[in-house]
Design a protein around this motif. Structure first.
Motif, PDB file in Angstrom:
ATOM      1  N   LYS A  65     -33.692  -8.621   0.491  1.00  0.00           N
ATOM      2  CA  LYS A  65     -32.766  -9.262   1.436  1.00  0.00           C
ATOM      3  C   LYS A  65     -31.368  -9.408   0.844  1.00  0.00           C
ATOM      4  O   LYS A  65     -30.391  -9.433   1.573  1.00  0.00           O
ATOM      5  CB  LYS A  65     -33.300 -10.622   1.886  1.00  0.00           C
ATOM      6  CG  LYS A  65     -33.356 -11.656   0.780  1.00  0.00           C
ATOM      7  CD  LYS A  65     -33.704 -13.024   1.313  1.00  0.00           C
ATOM      8  CE  LYS A  65     -35.160 -13.138   1.683  1.00  0.00           C
ATOM      9  NZ  LYS A  65     -36.067 -13.029   0.511  1.00  0.00           N
ATOM     10  N   HIS A 206     -40.931 -20.680  -3.550  1.00  0.00           N
ATOM     11  CA  HIS A 206     -39.504 -20.302  -3.604  1.00  0.00           C
ATOM     12  C   HIS A 206     -38.749 -21.461  -2.974  1.00  0.00           C
ATOM     13  O   HIS A 206     -38.874 -21.705  -1.781  1.00  0.00           O
ATOM     14  CB  HIS A 206     -39.245 -18.999  -2.834  1.00  0.00           C
ATOM     15  CG  HIS A 206     -37.777 -18.704  -2.707  1.00  0.00           C
ATOM     16  ND1 HIS A 206     -37.043 -18.172  -3.736  1.00  0.00           N
ATOM     17  CD2 HIS A 206     -36.915 -18.919  -1.690  1.00  0.00           C
ATOM     18  CE1 HIS A 206     -35.772 -18.059  -3.345  1.00  0.00           C
ATOM     19  NE2 HIS A 206     -35.670 -18.501  -2.108  1.00  0.00           N
ATOM     20  N   SER A 209     -32.006 -20.784  -2.795  1.00  0.00           N
ATOM     21  CA  SER A 209     -31.152 -19.774  -3.421  1.00  0.00           C
ATOM     22  C   SER A 209     -29.922 -20.447  -4.022  1.00  0.00           C
ATOM     23  O   SER A 209     -29.551 -21.557  -3.634  1.00  0.00           O
ATOM     24  CB  SER A 209     -30.741 -18.765  -2.349  1.00  0.00           C
ATOM     25  OG  SER A 209     -30.212 -17.614  -2.922  1.00  0.00           O
ATOM     26  N   GLY A 246     -33.958 -17.303  -6.680  1.00  0.00           N
ATOM     27  CA  GLY A 246     -33.127 -18.492  -6.573  1.00  0.00           C
ATOM     28  C   GLY A 246     -32.104 -18.706  -7.665  1.00  0.00           C
ATOM     29  O   GLY A 246     -31.245 -19.579  -7.543  1.00  0.00           O
ATOM     30  N   GLU A 280     -38.958 -13.043  -7.979  1.00  0.00           N
ATOM     31  CA  GLU A 280     -38.281 -12.399  -6.837  1.00  0.00           C
ATOM     32  C   GLU A 280     -36.776 -12.649  -6.870  1.00  0.00           C
ATOM     33  O   GLU A 280     -36.211 -13.182  -5.910  1.00  0.00           O
ATOM     34  CB  GLU A 280     -38.840 -12.973  -5.523  1.00  0.00           C
ATOM     35  CG  GLU A 280     -40.345 -12.846  -5.352  1.00  0.00           C
ATOM     36  CD  GLU A 280     -40.852 -13.654  -4.142  1.00  0.00           C
ATOM     37  OE1 GLU A 280     -40.071 -14.432  -3.559  1.00  0.00           O
ATOM     38  OE2 GLU A 280     -42.028 -13.498  -3.801  1.00  0.00           O
ATOM     39  N   GLY A 282     -32.861 -12.038  -6.412  1.00  0.00           N
ATOM     40  CA  GLY A 282     -32.015 -11.157  -5.603  1.00  0.00           C
ATOM     41  C   GLY A 282     -30.569 -11.288  -6.041  1.00  0.00           C
ATOM     42  O   GLY A 282     -29.990 -10.431  -6.697  1.00  0.00           O
ATOM     43  N   ARG A 283     -29.985 -12.453  -5.713  1.00  0.00           N
ATOM     44  CA  ARG A 283     -28.571 -12.712  -5.991  1.00  0.00           C
ATOM     45  C   ARG A 283     -28.203 -12.462  -7.469  1.00  0.00           C
ATOM     46  O   ARG A 283     -27.166 -11.878  -7.761  1.00  0.00           O
ATOM     47  CB  ARG A 283     -28.289 -14.171  -5.647  1.00  0.00           C
ATOM     48  CG  ARG A 283     -26.822 -14.558  -5.686  1.00  0.00           C
ATOM     49  CD  ARG A 283     -26.699 -16.081  -5.548  1.00  0.00           C
ATOM     50  NE  ARG A 283     -27.374 -16.615  -4.391  1.00  0.00           N
ATOM     51  CZ  ARG A 283     -26.826 -16.755  -3.184  1.00  0.00           C
ATOM     52  NH1 ARG A 283     -25.574 -16.427  -3.000  1.00  0.00           N
ATOM     53  NH2 ARG A 283     -27.519 -17.249  -2.181  1.00  0.00           N
ATOM     54  N   TYR A 378     -26.056 -10.730  -0.356  1.00  0.00           N
ATOM     55  CA  TYR A 378     -25.832 -11.400   0.931  1.00  0.00           C
ATOM     56  C   TYR A 378     -24.418 -11.130   1.448  1.00  0.00           C
ATOM     57  O   TYR A 378     -23.804 -11.988   2.079  1.00  0.00           O
ATOM     58  CB  TYR A 378     -26.119 -12.913   0.800  1.00  0.00           C
ATOM     59  CG  TYR A 378     -27.486 -13.165   0.202  1.00  0.00           C
ATOM     60  CD1 TYR A 378     -28.633 -12.908   0.940  1.00  0.00           C
ATOM     61  CD2 TYR A 378     -27.638 -13.598  -1.121  1.00  0.00           C
ATOM     62  CE1 TYR A 378     -29.897 -13.095   0.388  1.00  0.00           C
ATOM     63  CE2 TYR A 378     -28.898 -13.784  -1.676  1.00  0.00           C
ATOM     64  CZ  TYR A 378     -30.013 -13.531  -0.919  1.00  0.00           C
ATOM     65  OH  TYR A 378     -31.266 -13.711  -1.461  1.00  0.00           O
TER      66      TYR A 378
HETATM   67  N1  PLP Z   1     -37.836 -14.877  -2.381  1.00  0.00           N
HETATM   68  C1  PLP Z   1     -37.791 -15.477  -1.185  1.00  0.00           C
HETATM   69  C2  PLP Z   1     -39.062 -15.822  -0.494  1.00  0.00           C
HETATM   70  C3  PLP Z   1     -36.551 -15.790  -0.590  1.00  0.00           C
HETATM   71  O1  PLP Z   1     -36.489 -16.379   0.603  1.00  0.00           O
HETATM   72  C4  PLP Z   1     -35.362 -15.447  -1.298  1.00  0.00           C
HETATM   73  C5  PLP Z   1     -34.035 -15.786  -0.731  1.00  0.00           C
HETATM   74  O2  PLP Z   1     -33.759 -16.828  -0.267  1.00  0.00           O
HETATM   75  C6  PLP Z   1     -35.464 -14.804  -2.529  1.00  0.00           C
HETATM   76  C7  PLP Z   1     -36.710 -14.536  -3.041  1.00  0.00           C
HETATM   77  C8  PLP Z   1     -34.251 -14.387  -3.307  1.00  0.00           C
HETATM   78  O3  PLP Z   1     -33.500 -15.458  -3.695  1.00  0.00           O
HETATM   79  P1  PLP Z   1     -32.210 -15.235  -4.606  1.00  0.00           P
HETATM   80  O4  PLP Z   1     -31.402 -14.154  -4.001  1.00  0.00           O
HETATM   81  O5  PLP Z   1     -31.537 -16.541  -4.588  1.00  0.00           O
HETATM   82  O6  PLP Z   1     -32.706 -14.872  -5.976  1.00  0.00           O
END
Ligand code: PLP
Length: 422
Positions: A65, A206, A209, A246, A280, A282-283, A378
């Motif tokens: 995402k 989770h 974020s 997160g 997991e 992402g950011r 994002y």
């Molecule tokens: N995993 C889940 C279930 C999420 O909803 C999110 C984003 O909110 C993430 C992982 C990735 O979070 P981040 O980009 O803050 O690391």
């Protein structure tokens, strides 16, 4: 002095480079608004994260995402990243990017029948279920289609992540996970464990974020571990704990993400506990690896303030409007040292269409180029065509090559997508 976004970016205005390429030249070639990513920095961040959690049995699943570009997913796939997806579309992207199905986790509160079946048919590594009705649906589909799937239970540990309200997911007043408060979580885990078509994969959490403090992670992970140990003590198989994403990034000072203390926290909590761990992020993998280059259209002196009107708008980057998010913005052209306060706004007909407000900026001129920092996560994924504006193009700089990874669509493309019955 302009801040540096990546280790390779020159810090001086007028000399902004990414992997040796002049941002101004890239903007002139590819036009603006333009997302520019640093592929080498993405891999550096990914391997730093992997390294930080490598003392225990762990697997890092990139949260698609945050940035679902096929090129970026493929780059990460080549270095062994798994994926965390939240829709059938993201699942298809991860599969197409050659991420092995067994390394894919499917999260989210509202997976449809079609999405669940797709995940089951690909035989992905783990579906995280978030409610009783979703569990019943998975069980029904698996039995009906004679499929077996690995299911983890996402729990809600009721921990405040201390982040923005709209990206906080860890408290009981949010839609996420199954609360640990009322005994339902154990009941559901028992259902998963005893169902002939489901395999109990473990638990997931989770809490939100852009966490900039480790204390909420610690609280959440300890609560998760206590529940996992309790399930084990009651005879359940709990092979894996998925610790979510997160980890926040430094939007203001642009320091590289440093996962060392996070890794130490993980070791302290989970060593010798015998769980496989999943992550997991992402950011923290892609956030500081992208810039949005935009050109000044006009500089307008209003009665109260100065407006720098640029060609990027809230349809290209919605974070400032949606979350009041702060992004460093620098002018790539040379200017005298004199500065003034300005709002940096886009052409969209909404007062909420801004990239920054009350920002001290050099006295920029029409046609100057500005770089908006830390938009790799994002950013492009949230683009829209509001005001019939084609999305920004995206390019990836990697190993000194420049790849156009998402050409800009034309207005004709946008209009022709529609069906007009009249
Ligand atoms: N995993 C889940 C279930 C999420 O909803 C999110 C984003 O909110 C993430 C992982 C990735 O979070 P981040 O980009 O803050 O690391």
């Amino acid at each position: 002095m302009a801040p540096s976004n990546t280790h390779n970016s020159d810090q001086k205005p007028g000399h902004g480079f990414i992997q040796g390429h002049s941002l101004i030249e890239l903007a002139k070639i590819h036009k603006t608004p333009l997302y520019v990513y640093d592929g080498n920095q993405i891999l550096t961040n990914f391997s730093a994260f992997e390294q930080a959690v490598s003392l225990l049995d762990s697997k890092v699943h990139f949260a698609v995402k945050a940035n679902s570009s096929m090129a970026i997913l493929s780059l990460l796939s080549k270095v062994g990243a798994g994926a965390d997806v939240v829709s059938g579309g993201e699942l298809e992207r991860a599969i197409k990017a050659n991420i092995p199905a067994q390394d894919i986790i499917f999260s989210g509160v509202g997976k449809t029948e079609d999405e669940l079946l797709l995940a089951m048919r690909y035989n992905i590594g783990q579906i995280n279920i978030e409610s009783g009705p979703e569990l019943d649906k998975i069980a029904e589909l698996a039995s009906m289609h004679n499929l077996t799937c690995s299911v983890a239970l996402r729990v809600n540990v009721d921990v405040d992540p201390g982040s923005h309200e709209k990206i906080s997911t860890g408290q009981n007043n949010t839609k996420f996970g199954v609360s640990l408060a009322d005994g339902k979580a154990e009941e559901y885990y028992q259902k998963i464990a005893s169902h002939p078509h489901l395999r109990a994969a473990g638990l997931a959490v989770h809490i939100g974020s852009q966490l900039t403090n480790l204390a909420p992670f610690e609280k959440a992970y300890i609560a998760l571990l206590e529940f996992a140990d309790h399930l084990r003590a009651n005879g359940y198989d709990v092979p894996c704990l998925d610790l979510g994403g997160g980890f926040g990034i430094d939007y203001e000072n642009l320091k590289q993400p440093d996962f060392t203390e996070y890794g130490m926290l993980i070791n302290r909590i989970f060593q010798n506990k015998g769980y496989r761990l999943g992550f997991e992020p992402g950011r923290s993998i892609v956030g500081n690896c992208g810039m949005l280059i935009t050109q000044v259209i006009y500089v307008k002196q209003g009665t109260d303030k100065r407006f720098i009107i640029v060609d990027a708008a809230m349809n290209d980057l919605i974070r400032p409007t949606l979350y009041e998010a702060f992004h460093q913005i620098v002018c790539l052209n040379e200017h005298e040292s004199e500065t003034g306060i300005a709002d940096i706004v886009g052409p969209i007909c909404e007062t909420g269409d801004y990239l920054a407000r009350g920002r001290e900026m050099p006295l920029v001129l029409a046609e100057d180029f500005l770089a908006v920092y830390s938009v790799g996560a994002y950013g492009a994924v949230m683009m829209s065509n509001y005001n019939t504006r084609p999305e920004a193009a995206e390019i990836l700089c990697y190993n000194e090559n420049v790849h156009l990874i998402r050409p800009r669509r034309t207005i004709t493309d946008l209009i022709e997508m529609e069906k007009n019955p009249f």
